[in-house]
Design a protein around this motif. Sequence first.
Motif, PDB file in Angstrom:
ATOM      1  N   VAL A 151      14.012 -13.098  -9.029  1.00 42.32           N
ATOM      2  CA  VAL A 151      14.284 -11.697  -9.167  1.00 42.32           C
ATOM      3  C   VAL A 151      13.131 -10.769  -8.291  1.00 42.32           C
ATOM      4  CG1 VAL A 151      13.579  -9.672 -10.765  1.00 42.32           C
ATOM      5  CG2 VAL A 151      14.574 -11.623 -11.597  1.00 42.32           C
ATOM      6  N   THR A 152      11.978 -11.489  -7.802  1.00 41.38           N
ATOM      7  CA  THR A 152      11.325 -10.845  -6.497  1.00 41.38           C
ATOM      8  C   THR A 152      11.985 -11.551  -5.286  1.00 41.38           C
ATOM      9  OG1 THR A 152       9.289 -10.502  -7.990  1.00 41.38           O
ATOM     10  CG2 THR A 152       9.079 -10.303  -5.638  1.00 41.38           C
ATOM     11  N   ARG A 153      12.273 -10.410  -4.451  1.00 41.28           N
ATOM     12  CA  ARG A 153      12.849 -10.876  -3.139  1.00 41.28           C
ATOM     13  C   ARG A 153      12.189 -10.707  -1.928  1.00 41.28           C
ATOM     14  NH1 ARG A 153      19.344  -9.099  -4.525  1.00 41.28           N
ATOM     15  NH2 ARG A 153      19.275 -10.677  -6.086  1.00 41.28           N
ATOM     16  N   ASP A 154      11.340  -9.671  -1.947  1.00 41.80           N
ATOM     17  CA  ASP A 154      10.483  -9.092  -0.781  1.00 41.80           C
ATOM     18  C   ASP A 154       9.149  -9.247  -1.212  1.00 41.80           C
ATOM     19  OD1 ASP A 154      12.602  -7.694   0.898  1.00 41.80           O
ATOM     20  OD2 ASP A 154      13.159  -6.781  -1.058  1.00 41.80           O
ATOM     21  N   ARG A 155       8.253  -9.164  -0.072  1.00 40.98           N
ATOM     22  CA  ARG A 155       7.033  -8.949  -0.354  1.00 40.98           C
ATOM     23  C   ARG A 155       6.374  -7.415  -0.567  1.00 40.98           C
ATOM     24  NH1 ARG A 155       6.372  -9.805   5.212  1.00 40.98           N
ATOM     25  NH2 ARG A 155       4.972  -8.437   6.554  1.00 40.98           N
ATOM     26  N   ARG A 156       5.997  -6.860  -1.435  1.00 42.08           N
ATOM     27  CA  ARG A 156       5.766  -5.666  -1.807  1.00 42.08           C
ATOM     28  C   ARG A 156       4.210  -5.336  -1.905  1.00 42.08           C
ATOM     29  NH1 ARG A 156       8.261  -6.213  -7.175  1.00 42.08           N
ATOM     30  NH2 ARG A 156       7.458  -8.534  -6.683  1.00 42.08           N
ATOM     31  N   GLU A 157       3.535  -4.234  -1.441  1.00 38.29           N
ATOM     32  CA  GLU A 157       2.067  -3.957  -1.417  1.00 38.29           C
ATOM     33  C   GLU A 157       2.115  -3.073  -2.238  1.00 38.29           C
ATOM     34  OE1 GLU A 157       1.442  -2.899   2.675  1.00 38.29           O
ATOM     35  OE2 GLU A 157       1.761  -4.884   3.227  1.00 38.29           O
ATOM     36  N   PHE A 158       1.032  -3.032  -3.072  1.00 39.98           N
ATOM     37  CA  PHE A 158       0.615  -2.031  -4.379  1.00 39.98           C
ATOM     38  C   PHE A 158      -0.980  -1.796  -4.028  1.00 39.98           C
ATOM     39  CE2 PHE A 158       3.919  -4.587  -6.187  1.00 39.98           C
ATOM     40  CZ  PHE A 158       4.848  -3.557  -6.414  1.00 39.98           C
ATOM     41  N   GLN A 159      -1.302  -0.428  -4.044  1.00 40.16           N
ATOM     42  CA  GLN A 159      -2.927  -0.197  -4.346  1.00 40.16           C
ATOM     43  C   GLN A 159      -3.374  -0.444  -5.537  1.00 40.16           C
ATOM     44  OE1 GLN A 159      -3.911   3.507  -1.976  1.00 40.16           O
ATOM     45  NE2 GLN A 159      -1.732   3.877  -1.888  1.00 40.16           N
ATOM     46  N   ALA A 160      -4.384  -1.304  -5.452  1.00 33.35           N
ATOM     47  CA  ALA A 160      -5.232  -1.715  -6.599  1.00 33.35           C
ATOM     48  C   ALA A 160      -6.469  -1.499  -6.645  1.00 33.35           C
ATOM     49  CB  ALA A 160      -5.120  -3.233  -7.038  1.00 33.35           C
ATOM     50  N   GLU A 161      -7.340  -1.340  -7.758  1.00 30.75           N
ATOM     51  CA  GLU A 161      -8.724  -1.107  -7.946  1.00 30.75           C
ATOM     52  C   GLU A 161      -9.357  -1.880  -9.005  1.00 30.75           C
ATOM     53  OE1 GLU A 161     -11.689   2.843  -8.819  1.00 30.75           O
ATOM     54  OE2 GLU A 161      -9.567   3.266  -7.527  1.00 30.75           O
ATOM     55  N   TRP A 162     -10.469  -2.356  -8.810  1.00 32.35           N
ATOM     56  CA  TRP A 162     -11.201  -3.022  -9.942  1.00 32.35           C
ATOM     57  C   TRP A 162     -12.745  -2.723  -9.468  1.00 32.35           C
ATOM     58  CZ3 TRP A 162     -10.772  -4.716 -14.293  1.00 32.35           C
ATOM     59  CH2 TRP A 162     -11.281  -5.639 -14.863  1.00 32.35           C
ATOM     60  N   LEU A 163     -13.380  -2.286 -10.718  1.00 31.16           N
ATOM     61  CA  LEU A 163     -14.921  -1.761 -10.441  1.00 31.16           C
ATOM     62  C   LEU A 163     -15.236  -0.783  -9.363  1.00 31.16           C
ATOM     63  CD1 LEU A 163     -16.358  -5.058 -11.641  1.00 31.16           C
ATOM     64  CD2 LEU A 163     -15.802  -3.372 -13.199  1.00 31.16           C
ATOM     65  N   ASN A 164     -14.485   0.115  -9.078  1.00 34.40           N
ATOM     66  CA  ASN A 164     -14.699   1.022  -7.900  1.00 34.40           C
ATOM     67  C   ASN A 164     -14.230   0.388  -6.735  1.00 34.40           C
ATOM     68  OD1 ASN A 164     -14.925   3.901  -7.549  1.00 34.40           O
ATOM     69  ND2 ASN A 164     -16.954   3.587  -6.755  1.00 34.40           N
ATOM     70  N   ARG A 165     -13.748  -0.738  -6.505  1.00 32.09           N
ATOM     71  CA  ARG A 165     -13.415  -1.434  -5.344  1.00 32.09           C
ATOM     72  C   ARG A 165     -11.668  -1.364  -5.181  1.00 32.09           C
ATOM     73  NH1 ARG A 165     -16.796  -6.871  -4.583  1.00 32.09           N
ATOM     74  NH2 ARG A 165     -15.671  -6.795  -2.812  1.00 32.09           N
ATOM     75  N   ARG A 166     -11.341  -0.967  -3.956  1.00 30.17           N
ATOM     76  CA  ARG A 166      -9.842  -0.857  -3.835  1.00 30.17           C
ATOM     77  C   ARG A 166      -9.604  -2.187  -2.924  1.00 30.17           C
ATOM     78  NH1 ARG A 166      -7.998   5.148  -2.031  1.00 30.17           N
ATOM     79  NH2 ARG A 166      -8.180   6.005  -4.228  1.00 30.17           N
ATOM     80  N   PHE A 167      -8.073  -2.633  -3.247  1.00 33.45           N
ATOM     81  CA  PHE A 167      -7.922  -3.599  -2.428  1.00 33.45           C
ATOM     82  C   PHE A 167      -6.314  -3.436  -2.422  1.00 33.45           C
ATOM     83  CE2 PHE A 167      -8.473  -4.953  -6.518  1.00 33.45           C
ATOM     84  CZ  PHE A 167      -7.159  -5.848  -7.171  1.00 33.45           C
ATOM     85  N   LEU A 168      -5.441  -4.209  -1.353  1.00 37.56           N
ATOM     86  CA  LEU A 168      -4.192  -3.988  -1.474  1.00 37.56           C
ATOM     87  C   LEU A 168      -3.399  -5.371  -2.104  1.00 37.56           C
ATOM     88  CD1 LEU A 168      -2.232  -1.773  -0.258  1.00 37.56           C
ATOM     89  CD2 LEU A 168      -1.897  -3.234   1.922  1.00 37.56           C
ATOM     90  N   LEU A 169      -2.646  -5.366  -2.892  1.00 42.72           N
ATOM     91  CA  LEU A 169      -2.197  -6.463  -3.737  1.00 42.72           C
ATOM     92  C   LEU A 169      -0.850  -6.491  -3.296  1.00 42.72           C
ATOM     93  CD1 LEU A 169      -2.997  -8.201  -6.055  1.00 42.72           C
ATOM     94  CD2 LEU A 169      -2.112  -7.154  -7.639  1.00 42.72           C
ATOM     95  N   VAL A 170      -0.497  -7.805  -2.623  1.00 41.82           N
ATOM     96  CA  VAL A 170       0.704  -7.909  -2.111  1.00 41.82           C
ATOM     97  C   VAL A 170       1.596  -9.109  -2.861  1.00 41.82           C
ATOM     98  CG1 VAL A 170       2.062  -8.698  -0.240  1.00 41.82           C
ATOM     99  CG2 VAL A 170      -0.222  -7.658   0.252  1.00 41.82           C
ATOM    100  N   ASP A 171       2.549  -8.708  -3.603  1.00 40.58           N
ATOM    101  CA  ASP A 171       3.530  -9.476  -4.509  1.00 40.58           C
ATOM    102  C   ASP A 171       4.234 -10.127  -3.639  1.00 40.58           C
ATOM    103  OD1 ASP A 171       4.647 -10.893  -6.702  1.00 40.58           O
ATOM    104  OD2 ASP A 171       5.806  -9.001  -7.587  1.00 40.58           O
ATOM    105  N   THR A 172       4.632 -11.478  -3.641  1.00 38.25           N
ATOM    106  CA  THR A 172       5.648 -12.136  -3.046  1.00 38.25           C
ATOM    107  C   THR A 172       6.776 -12.721  -3.816  1.00 38.25           C
ATOM    108  OG1 THR A 172       4.417 -14.309  -3.006  1.00 38.25           O
ATOM    109  CG2 THR A 172       3.981 -12.575  -1.220  1.00 38.25           C
ATOM    110  N   GLY A 173       8.007 -13.043  -3.322  1.00 36.89           N
ATOM    111  CA  GLY A 173       9.144 -14.022  -3.818  1.00 36.89           C
ATOM    112  C   GLY A 173       8.576 -15.247  -4.021  1.00 36.89           C
ATOM    113  N   GLY A 174       9.341 -16.074  -4.758  1.00 42.12           N
ATOM    114  CA  GLY A 174       8.885 -17.431  -5.218  1.00 42.12           C
ATOM    115  C   GLY A 174       9.034 -18.283  -3.972  1.00 42.12           C
TER     116      GLY A 174
END
Length: 438
Positions: free
Chosen positions: A38-61
Amino acid sequence: MSQVPIVAVVGRPNVGKSTLVNRIIGRRVAVVEAKPGVTRDRREFQAEWLNRRFLLVDTGGWELTPAGELTQNIRAQTEAALAGADAVLFVTDATAVVTDDDAGVAEMLRRADIPVVLVANKSDNPTTDQDTSHLYSLGIGDPFPISALHGRGTGDLLDRLMALVPDVNAADAPDMASLAIIGRPNVGKSTLLNQMLGENRVLVSETPGTTRDPIDAIVEMDGESFRVVDTAGIRRAPKWGDGADYYSVLRAKGVLAEADVALLMIDGVEGATHQDQRLAEEIAEAGTGLVVLLNKWDVASAEEREWCRDSVADRLGFVGWAPVLTLSAKTGSKIKRIGDAVRLSLQSLDRRIPTGELNRLVRRWQEGHPPPVRKNRRPRILYAVHAGRRPPVIVLFVAGGELGEDYLRFLENRLRNEYEFTGAPIQFRARQRATTRG
């Protein structure tokens, strides 16, 4: 601006990578379906945990022996995501035996020499944790049991992840404008995003529907960073049977509601269609800025170009305030002009008119062209306020009946003649003055 750390989420198909991404982000940003691929491309999402930001990259299988060009491209996208990652979440299925694909991902990660957290997903209850010992054979370290579906253990997982990546406070990573690439299937949206990124980041195919999820990426135009989302091609009414396609269209519309500016891509050979007209209506209704892009201009004949321009004037005349650019996403011709058009749209979205000045103009327009009589009553505008931005919202306090959509359009045209609102919709809201009795 401080560079936020990048975290790649990798693993073989159907182990719950997108479910984990949705859990970390806190909303359904990735299409999830109980079948691989179902996931075909790599996608980037802005995420945050305990006031710290990071870029989360979801990838295909990732698959050890990919079958077919599309699967090979998915594998290449996953490997490319690792090239820029500061840390990796290696997602496995705690309830399944270690597969050759799992072992292949582990070997790839060892070569990459990146900090890795081995995630034992689908550990839906404490007794399942005892069954993760088989994952030690991957040679990646201690398995971290979680349930992405139910959220069990994900907070502790993020604590562990934050210990592996550079510390960038959320305040040090300011928000950036969000752009959505919108259009019918196969008009060149993914090709445009790849050109803007300068890499083959998004899978491109002649077959409509290759892009399912909205695909987040950070692009730079003239030294300024923008978050750009390439959405799945929006079809007409959802009459197809594929659940992933259905939800990807809903997700695309959700992205539109959150975007600052939409880049509406139109096929320069086919011209503007009724579907494009409907998309433009949705963009305007969402209060999103708009730039119209006529793609494939390099292959359109003189007759097709003339037809395209006429069709845009005819079907998109109600958004005549939007700049229209001709370009070729395939060759990259003229795409650099997009940055200036986007910035102009953003400036228009943020423009404010002082209350006194606005009321002087409204009084002048009302005296020269009074609202029409409706039901034997002529409405009268008592006061006007510029009440909002992104989009500009003008609130009119009215007595004596309804103004009507035609008079609101008249006021909008007058306002646009006075001020620069290129690329921005203007929303007028009329409020009736409460009637009082003595």
